[in-house]
Design a protein around this motif. Structure first.
Motif, short mmCIF file in Angstrom:
data_model
loop_
_atom_site.label_atom_id
_atom_site.label_comp_id
_atom_site.label_asym_id
_atom_site.label_seq_id
_atom_site.Cartn_x
_atom_site.Cartn_y
_atom_site.Cartn_z
N GLU A 1 0.84 -1.21 0.00
CA GLU A 1 0.00 0.00 0.00
C GLU A 1 0.87 1.25 0.00
O GLU A 1 0.60 2.20 -0.73
N ASP A 2 1.92 1.26 0.81
CA ASP A 2 2.84 2.40 0.86
C ASP A 2 3.55 2.62 -0.48
O ASP A 2 3.94 3.74 -0.80
N ALA A 3 3.69 1.54 -1.26
CA ALA A 3 4.32 1.63 -2.58
C ALA A 3 3.33 2.11 -3.65
O ALA A 3 3.69 2.23 -4.81
N GLY A 4 2.08 2.37 -3.24
CA GLY A 4 1.11 2.94 -4.17
C GLY A 4 0.10 1.98 -4.77
O GLY A 4 -0.72 2.37 -5.60
N PHE A 5 0.14 0.72 -4.35
CA PHE A 5 -0.83 -0.24 -4.88
C PHE A 5 -2.15 -0.09 -4.13
O PHE A 5 -2.18 0.26 -2.96
N GLU A 6 -3.25 -0.38 -4.82
CA GLU A 6 -4.57 -0.23 -4.24
C GLU A 6 -5.23 -1.58 -3.98
O GLU A 6 -4.90 -2.57 -4.64
N ALA A 7 -6.19 -1.56 -3.05
CA ALA A 7 -7.00 -2.75 -2.73
C ALA A 7 -6.12 -3.97 -2.49
O ALA A 7 -6.38 -5.06 -3.02
#
Length: 181
Positions: free
Chosen positions: A31-37
């Motif tokens: 999530e911190d790397a920008g991925f969603e869900a």
């Protein structure tokens, strides 16, 4: 456009060389790397997320994040849910077999046709093998771990990276996709 992707990590262990001790920490990292869900299923490295990256770019990005954060050299095989559903739908084994004894070995890249042919001609004792271009189907009626058709053996024969999940696990991963859609 962001698409649902399923990432199957190859060779994840709860401890040791390729350890990822907590899936909750991995989820937060992604999530911190920008991925969603971002979701995970059990401790063996099954990840669902949404990303705009191609499968190849996503595989590299997740591999690099795991190496950077955990010091682990773990292959990340990336598939779309419909690919996995297609392999399940095409499973050559009778549907009344124990789904915990039916295994899908998915490859990162397409194996060489000649290597597939050589593999198809071998005898595997009690285990049964069916091949397709990027998914190998194994029925191990007694035990997969002690069969001659393990993930490592398939990789040695085909010279490609594979990861293996049983039918129950793949169905549960796809159910997570369906409940989140």
């Amino acid at each position: 456009m962001k698409q649902e992707q399923i990432i199957l990590l190859r060779g994840v262990m709860p401890s040791g060389k390729n350890s990822i001790p907590k899936m909750a920490i991995l989820r937060q990292l992604l999530e911190d790397a920008g991925f969603e869900a971002v979701r995970t299923y059990i401790q063996s490295g099954n990840i669902l997320l949404r990303s705009e990256l191609s499968a190849e770019a996503l595989s590299i990005r997740i591999h690099d994040l795991l190496a950077e954060h955990y010091g682990a050299d773990i292959a990340a095989l990336v598939f779309r849910p419909e690919e996995i559903q297609g392999w399940i739908d095409a499973c050559p084994f009778p549907s009344d077999l124990d789904p915990s004894r039916v295994f899908f070995s998915m490859t990162m890249e397409r194996p060489d046709v000649q290597r597939l042919q050589v593999l198809a001609e071998k005898s595997w004792g009690e285990a049964e093998l069916h091949l397709s271009e990027q998914c190998l189907y194994v029925h191990a009626p007694v035990t997969y771990k002690n069969s001659r058709l393990t993930n490592n053996a398939l990789e040695r024969h085909l010279k490609v990276t594979c990861t293996t999940r049983n039918l129950n696990t793949l169905r549960r991963i796809l159910a997570l996709v369906a409940t989140d859609a």
